[in-house]
Design a protein around this motif. Structure first.
Motif, PDB file in Angstrom:
ATOM      1  N   SER A  79       0.850  -1.189   0.000  1.00 50.68           N
ATOM      2  CA  SER A  79       0.000   0.000   0.000  1.00 50.68           C
ATOM      3  C   SER A  79       0.887   1.241   0.000  1.00 50.68           C
ATOM      4  O   SER A  79       2.075   1.186   0.358  1.00 50.68           O
ATOM      5  N   GLU A  80       0.317   2.353  -0.389  1.00 44.81           N
ATOM      6  CA  GLU A  80       1.076   3.600  -0.440  1.00 44.81           C
ATOM      7  C   GLU A  80       1.567   4.012   0.939  1.00 44.81           C
ATOM      8  O   GLU A  80       2.677   4.536   1.081  1.00 44.81           O
ATOM      9  N   ASP A  81       0.770   3.756   1.988  1.00 44.01           N
ATOM     10  CA  ASP A  81       1.180   4.112   3.350  1.00 44.01           C
ATOM     11  C   ASP A  81       2.393   3.294   3.794  1.00 44.01           C
ATOM     12  O   ASP A  81       3.323   3.818   4.406  1.00 44.01           O
ATOM     13  N   VAL A  82       2.360   1.990   3.489  1.00 44.04           N
ATOM     14  CA  VAL A  82       3.484   1.122   3.859  1.00 44.04           C
ATOM     15  C   VAL A  82       4.742   1.563   3.103  1.00 44.04           C
ATOM     16  O   VAL A  82       5.821   1.661   3.679  1.00 44.04           O
ATOM     17  N   ASN A  89      11.636   5.361   6.837  1.00 44.08           N
ATOM     18  CA  ASN A  89      12.592   4.594   7.648  1.00 44.08           C
ATOM     19  C   ASN A  89      13.953   4.501   6.955  1.00 44.08           C
ATOM     20  O   ASN A  89      15.000   4.610   7.600  1.00 44.08           O
ATOM     21  N   HIS A  90      13.936   4.299   5.643  1.00 42.06           N
ATOM     22  CA  HIS A  90      15.198   4.221   4.889  1.00 42.06           C
ATOM     23  C   HIS A  90      15.948   5.558   4.971  1.00 42.06           C
ATOM     24  O   HIS A  90      17.166   5.588   5.202  1.00 42.06           O
ATOM     25  N   VAL A  91      15.223   6.665   4.797  1.00 38.93           N
ATOM     26  CA  VAL A  91      15.845   7.987   4.858  1.00 38.93           C
ATOM     27  C   VAL A  91      16.414   8.230   6.250  1.00 38.93           C
ATOM     28  O   VAL A  91      17.547   8.728   6.400  1.00 38.93           O
ATOM     29  N   LYS A  92      15.664   7.882   7.286  1.00 35.19           N
ATOM     30  CA  LYS A  92      16.154   8.076   8.659  1.00 35.19           C
ATOM     31  C   LYS A  92      17.372   7.206   8.931  1.00 35.19           C
ATOM     32  O   LYS A  92      18.317   7.642   9.610  1.00 35.19           O
ATOM     33  N   GLU A  93      17.386   5.990   8.417  1.00 29.25           N
ATOM     34  CA  GLU A  93      18.525   5.091   8.605  1.00 29.25           C
ATOM     35  C   GLU A  93      19.777   5.659   7.926  1.00 29.25           C
ATOM     36  O   GLU A  93      20.863   5.683   8.518  1.00 29.25           O
ATOM     37  N   VAL A  94      19.630   6.139   6.696  1.00 30.38           N
ATOM     38  CA  VAL A  94      20.766   6.726   5.977  1.00 30.38           C
ATOM     39  C   VAL A  94      21.208   8.016   6.672  1.00 30.38           C
ATOM     40  O   VAL A  94      22.405   8.291   6.783  1.00 30.38           O
ATOM     41  N   ALA A  95      20.271   8.791   7.184  1.00 30.55           N
ATOM     42  CA  ALA A  95      20.610  10.027   7.908  1.00 30.55           C
ATOM     43  C   ALA A  95      21.406   9.696   9.156  1.00 30.55           C
ATOM     44  O   ALA A  95      22.424  10.344   9.447  1.00 30.55           O
ATOM     45  N   LYS A  96      20.957   8.701   9.898  1.00 28.08           N
ATOM     46  CA  LYS A  96      21.665   8.311  11.128  1.00 28.08           C
ATOM     47  C   LYS A  96      23.084   7.827  10.797  1.00 28.08           C
ATOM     48  O   LYS A  96      24.041   8.178  11.486  1.00 28.08           O
ATOM     49  N   VAL A 100      23.386  12.752  10.383  1.00 27.92           N
ATOM     50  CA  VAL A 100      22.453  13.826  10.071  1.00 27.92           C
ATOM     51  C   VAL A 100      21.259  13.656  11.002  1.00 27.92           C
ATOM     52  O   VAL A 100      20.643  12.589  11.055  1.00 27.92           O
ATOM     53  N   GLU A 101      20.925  14.705  11.738  1.00 28.20           N
ATOM     54  CA  GLU A 101      19.815  14.639  12.682  1.00 28.20           C
ATOM     55  C   GLU A 101      18.520  15.052  11.973  1.00 28.20           C
ATOM     56  O   GLU A 101      18.431  16.133  11.394  1.00 28.20           O
ATOM     57  N   VAL A 102      17.523  14.161  12.013  1.00 26.09           N
ATOM     58  CA  VAL A 102      16.214  14.456  11.437  1.00 26.09           C
ATOM     59  C   VAL A 102      15.387  15.131  12.527  1.00 26.09           C
ATOM     60  O   VAL A 102      15.092  14.531  13.560  1.00 26.09           O
ATOM     61  N   THR A 103      15.030  16.397  12.316  1.00 25.24           N
ATOM     62  CA  THR A 103      14.309  17.153  13.344  1.00 25.24           C
ATOM     63  C   THR A 103      12.800  17.144  13.124  1.00 25.24           C
ATOM     64  O   THR A 103      12.044  17.401  14.057  1.00 25.24           O
ATOM     65  N   SER A 104      12.379  16.872  11.901  1.00 24.07           N
ATOM     66  CA  SER A 104      10.948  16.845  11.599  1.00 24.07           C
ATOM     67  C   SER A 104      10.729  15.924  10.411  1.00 24.07           C
ATOM     68  O   SER A 104      11.576  15.826   9.519  1.00 24.07           O
ATOM     69  N   GLN A 105       9.576  15.260  10.398  1.00 21.67           N
ATOM     70  CA  GLN A 105       9.283  14.329   9.316  1.00 21.67           C
ATOM     71  C   GLN A 105       7.780  14.292   9.070  1.00 21.67           C
ATOM     72  O   GLN A 105       6.992  14.524   9.977  1.00 21.67           O
ATOM     73  N   ALA A 106       7.410  14.010   7.824  1.00 23.13           N
ATOM     74  CA  ALA A 106       5.994  13.906   7.488  1.00 23.13           C
ATOM     75  C   ALA A 106       5.841  13.111   6.200  1.00 23.13           C
ATOM     76  O   ALA A 106       6.646  13.252   5.281  1.00 23.13           O
ATOM     77  N   LEU A 107       4.810  12.278   6.163  1.00 23.89           N
ATOM     78  CA  LEU A 107       4.469  11.557   4.937  1.00 23.89           C
ATOM     79  C   LEU A 107       3.589  12.453   4.075  1.00 23.89           C
ATOM     80  O   LEU A 107       2.769  13.215   4.586  1.00 23.89           O
ATOM     81  N   ARG A 108       3.738  12.345   2.781  1.00 31.24           N
ATOM     82  CA  ARG A 108       2.907  13.109   1.849  1.00 31.24           C
ATOM     83  C   ARG A 108       2.033  12.144   1.065  1.00 31.24           C
ATOM     84  O   ARG A 108       2.376  10.974   0.920  1.00 31.24           O
ATOM     85  N   PRO A 109       0.929  12.632   0.538  1.00 28.54           N
ATOM     86  CA  PRO A 109       0.096  11.746  -0.283  1.00 28.54           C
ATOM     87  C   PRO A 109       0.835  11.336  -1.558  1.00 28.54           C
ATOM     88  O   PRO A 109       1.668  12.085  -2.069  1.00 28.54           O
ATOM     89  N   ILE A 119       6.014   8.232  -4.127  1.00 29.37           N
ATOM     90  CA  ILE A 119       5.731   8.202  -2.695  1.00 29.37           C
ATOM     91  C   ILE A 119       6.702   9.198  -2.068  1.00 29.37           C
ATOM     92  O   ILE A 119       7.913   9.078  -2.244  1.00 29.37           O
ATOM     93  N   SER A 120       6.168  10.206  -1.358  1.00 27.31           N
ATOM     94  CA  SER A 120       7.012  11.298  -0.886  1.00 27.31           C
ATOM     95  C   SER A 120       6.975  11.454   0.625  1.00 27.31           C
ATOM     96  O   SER A 120       5.972  11.135   1.263  1.00 27.31           O
ATOM     97  N   VAL A 121       8.085  11.963   1.132  1.00 28.59           N
ATOM     98  CA  VAL A 121       8.185  12.328   2.547  1.00 28.59           C
ATOM     99  C   VAL A 121       8.840  13.699   2.633  1.00 28.59           C
ATOM    100  O   VAL A 121       9.610  14.093   1.761  1.00 28.59           O
TER     101      VAL A 121
END
Length: 180
Positions: A79-82, A89-96, A100-109, A119-121
């Motif tokens: 599904s698009e949400d998954v 999660n992949h972006v946060k893992e690569v950032a860590k 790189v500290e992720v200070t804010s995050q949001a899923l987009r439609p 699929i955007s974040v």
């Protein structure tokens, strides 16, 4: 009819010459404008022919790229949400991994285009410049189909060694099959 006098013949000759000159001017003007138009069309058609020949010569390369794209571009199997959560999660893992500290995050439609589904974040980060470059490099590996749709970078107001960034990151999936 009566015969024309010398003066009438002279006047008729002048009128005849004037009519001849006006008609000649109109005909020459018509042909010159037509020639200009035809030369322009010829130049456009010659350019179009050059472009078509170039495209024909490059067709094998584009066919090869299309085949690579069909083989490598991921299909949206969940599904698009998954898929959005997996991308986040992949972006946060690569950032860590790149400090790189992720200070804010949001899923987009999800956005569906004829050639892909995205699929955007949205994320906001704080990091050093070298760490940010590592994040950018690692996320944009060719076979991941991850793109930065928008990037806003600025130096942190409180610490000049830190970069603040706002990203809209998308993963492009193969378009959904058309239902007939």
């Amino acid at each position: 009819m009566t015969e024309m006098s010398a003066r009438e013949r002279m006047m008729a000759t002048i009128v005849g010459i004037a009519v001849f000159l006006v008609v000649t001017y109109l005909v020459v003007d018509y042909f010159l404008k037509n020639q200009t138009r035809l030369r322009g069309e010829l130049a456009r058609n010659a350019n179009a022919l050059v472009v078509m020949r170039r495209q024909l010569a490059e067709k094998p390369m584009w066919d090869q790229r299309e085949a690579w794209l069909q083989a490598k571009q991921p299909k949206l199997t969940t599904s698009e949400d998954v898929a959005g959560n997996q991308l986040l999660n992949h972006v946060k893992e690569v950032a860590k991994k790149n400090a790189v500290e992720v200070t804010s995050q949001a899923l987009r439609p999800a956005a569906h285009q004829p050639d892909y589904s995205a699929i955007s974040v949205d994320i906001e980060t704080t990091s050093t410049w070298p760490s940010l470059i590592g994040l950018l490099r690692e996320l944009q590996a060719p076979e991941q189909f991850v793109v930065f749709e928008s990037v806003n970078l600025k130096i942190d107001d409180k610490d000049a060694t830190q970069m603040r960034a706002v990203f809209k990151i998308a993963q492009w999936f193969a378009p959904a099959p058309k239902i007939k």
